[in-house]
Design an enzyme around this catalytic site. Structure first.
Site, mmCIF file in Angstrom:
data_model
loop_
_atom_site.group_PDB
_atom_site.id
_atom_site.type_symbol
_atom_site.label_atom_id
_atom_site.label_comp_id
_atom_site.label_asym_id
_atom_site.label_seq_id
_atom_site.Cartn_x
_atom_site.Cartn_y
_atom_site.Cartn_z
ATOM 1 N N CYS A 54 56.388 -72.780 -85.771
ATOM 2 C CA CYS A 54 57.757 -71.658 -85.777
ATOM 3 C C CYS A 54 57.377 -70.144 -86.186
ATOM 4 O O CYS A 54 56.580 -70.099 -86.947
ATOM 5 C CB CYS A 54 58.354 -72.394 -87.124
ATOM 6 S SG CYS A 54 59.803 -71.310 -88.074
ATOM 7 N N CYS A 87 58.379 -68.628 -89.360
ATOM 8 C CA CYS A 87 57.519 -69.064 -90.388
ATOM 9 C C CYS A 87 56.283 -68.410 -90.507
ATOM 10 O O CYS A 87 55.952 -68.171 -91.692
ATOM 11 C CB CYS A 87 57.240 -70.716 -90.217
ATOM 12 S SG CYS A 87 58.768 -71.786 -90.209
#
Length: 183
Positions: free
Chosen positions: A106, A109
């Site tokens: 991600c 993230c």
């Protein structure tokens, strides 16, 4: 050895260079080119040690490729399992707990991890910041109703206060405000 024949244009009556002027007929121009396979230092193909094409130049590796998921040991934000996190939440704490649900693939993230590292430096002993990999702890993430990544939980040391949940990339200033004003 390969021979490539090139034809000259009829409107060119004057030679372009001394080499071309030494040729007797304009249509007899030949370009000789040798094509030799280049030996590769490594090969990922199963067809042998030849590269993909005779004209392909081999690549040099500057460093070995990454193998699997890797979490550095010197990060301030530690990765915890579901069981370790549950023990930390149930235990006695004097400081707020920030839990980051993330995935290694991600992009937001990864950006959030950098911000959380800066936050961990600023709130060195005034907050505990941990992270949980949703790929490794899929069932726990599902039980915590993590729908988007990254998801942060701000858990107060006071059990009477509700946890604050955020989804997506949030600015560092917003995290400061939540920790300073809401916890």
């Amino acid at each position: 050895m390969a021979l490539v024949q090139s034809r000259t244009f009829p409107h060119l009556n004057t030679p372009l260079s001394p080499i071309l002027s030494s040729l007797h007929a304009p249509s007899s121009l030949f370009i000789r080119r040798e094509i030799r396979p280049v030996a590769a230092p490594f090969s990922s193909s199963t067809a042998g040690n030849l590269p993909f094409s005779p004209l392909t130049r081999p690549r040099k590796l500057l460093c070995p490729p990454p193998r699997g998921k890797f979490v550095r040991e010197d990060y301030l934000v530690k990765k915890l399992s579901a069981q370790e996190l549950q023990e930390l939440v149930k235990g006695d704490r004097k400081v707020p707990l920030i839990v980051d649900f993330y995935a290694t693939w991600c992009g937001p993230c990864i950006l959030m991890a950098q911000e959380l590292e800066m936050l961990a430096v600023e709130y060195e002993s005034n907050a505990i910041i941990v992270k949980v990999d949703t790929d490794d702890e899929y069932e726990f993430a599902r039980d915590m109703q993590v729908r988007g990544l990254p998801t942060l939980f701000f858990i107060s040391p006071d059990p009477s206060k509700d946890a604050i949940r955020t989804e997506g990339l949030i600015p560092l200033q917003m995290m400061h405000d939540i920790i300073d004003n809401e916890m």
